[in-house]
Scaffold this motif. Structure first.
Motif, short mmCIF file in Angstrom:
data_model
loop_
_atom_site.label_atom_id
_atom_site.label_comp_id
_atom_site.label_asym_id
_atom_site.label_seq_id
_atom_site.Cartn_x
_atom_site.Cartn_y
_atom_site.Cartn_z
N SER A 25 0.55 -0.86 0.21
CA SER A 25 0.24 -0.26 -0.17
C SER A 25 0.56 1.36 0.28
CB SER A 25 -1.20 0.15 1.30
OG SER A 25 -1.31 1.44 1.39
N ILE A 26 0.81 1.89 -1.09
CA ILE A 26 1.16 3.42 -0.80
C ILE A 26 1.04 4.06 0.22
CG2 ILE A 26 1.29 5.58 -2.69
CD1 ILE A 26 3.42 3.35 -3.48
N GLU A 70 14.84 -8.65 -4.77
CA GLU A 70 14.45 -8.97 -3.78
C GLU A 70 12.73 -7.33 -3.45
OE1 GLU A 70 12.72 -10.97 0.70
OE2 GLU A 70 14.49 -11.11 0.15
N LEU A 71 13.49 -6.34 -2.63
CA LEU A 71 12.59 -5.20 -2.86
C LEU A 71 12.04 -5.13 -4.25
CD1 LEU A 71 13.41 -2.13 -0.77
CD2 LEU A 71 13.23 -1.99 -3.58
N VAL A 72 12.81 -5.24 -5.05
CA VAL A 72 12.53 -4.76 -6.41
C VAL A 72 11.44 -6.06 -6.46
CG1 VAL A 72 12.83 -4.75 -9.30
CG2 VAL A 72 14.56 -3.32 -7.82
N ARG A 73 11.39 -7.22 -7.20
CA ARG A 73 10.98 -8.40 -7.24
C ARG A 73 8.67 -8.04 -5.77
NH1 ARG A 73 15.14 -11.71 -6.42
NH2 ARG A 73 14.49 -12.48 -4.30
N ARG A 74 9.57 -7.39 -4.97
CA ARG A 74 8.41 -7.78 -4.19
C ARG A 74 7.76 -6.59 -4.33
NH1 ARG A 74 9.43 -9.44 1.91
NH2 ARG A 74 7.72 -8.42 2.51
N ILE A 76 7.43 -5.41 -7.35
CA ILE A 76 6.65 -5.74 -8.87
C ILE A 76 5.41 -6.51 -8.08
CG2 ILE A 76 6.61 -7.09 -10.99
CD1 ILE A 76 9.45 -6.05 -10.93
N ALA A 77 5.59 -7.57 -7.57
CA ALA A 77 4.80 -7.93 -7.00
C ALA A 77 3.66 -7.97 -6.44
CB ALA A 77 5.28 -9.43 -6.12
N SER A 78 3.06 -6.53 -5.59
CA SER A 78 2.00 -5.42 -4.89
C SER A 78 1.92 -5.54 -6.18
CB SER A 78 2.67 -5.33 -3.94
OG SER A 78 3.88 -3.06 -4.68
#
Length: 96
Positions: A25-26, A70-74, A76-78
């Motif tokens: 959530s932003i 991992e930060l980027v992957r998560r 993107i997944a969000s």
């Protein structure tokens, strides 16, 4: 809901920078940033840029340290990731 922070590996303006994101959530991200004195001007569409000097303080406040990939992957997944092609181009010296 987790606030994530990657290592301060990004050089700019005589320091190194981390990225602070939410995996859900932003609004959660903005609330965390506000509670922890991260200036609104540090927000860049889907993340906050934070200087190395704030890294440990933000972890102590509850941000989970993760590797950058991992930060980027998560992010993107969000579904919160703003792709480079969707970012407004900032005017530079050559555009004047």
């Amino acid at each position: 809901m987790t606030i994530l922070i990657d290592p301060a590996d990004w050089p700019a303006h005589d320091t190194f920078w981390s990225h602070l994101v939410s995996d859900s959530s932003i609004e959660e991200l903005h609330a965390f940033a506000k509670r922890n004195d991260v200036p609104p001007r540090s927000f860049d569409l889907d993340h906050y840029d934070v200087p190395a000097r704030a890294y440990e303080r933000l972890i102590a406040a509850g941000a989970a340290p993760v590797p950058s990939n991992e930060l980027v992957r998560r992010l993107i997944a969000s579904g919160l990731r703003v792709k480079a092609k969707d970012r407004a181009r900032k005017p530079g010296p050559s555009s004047r």
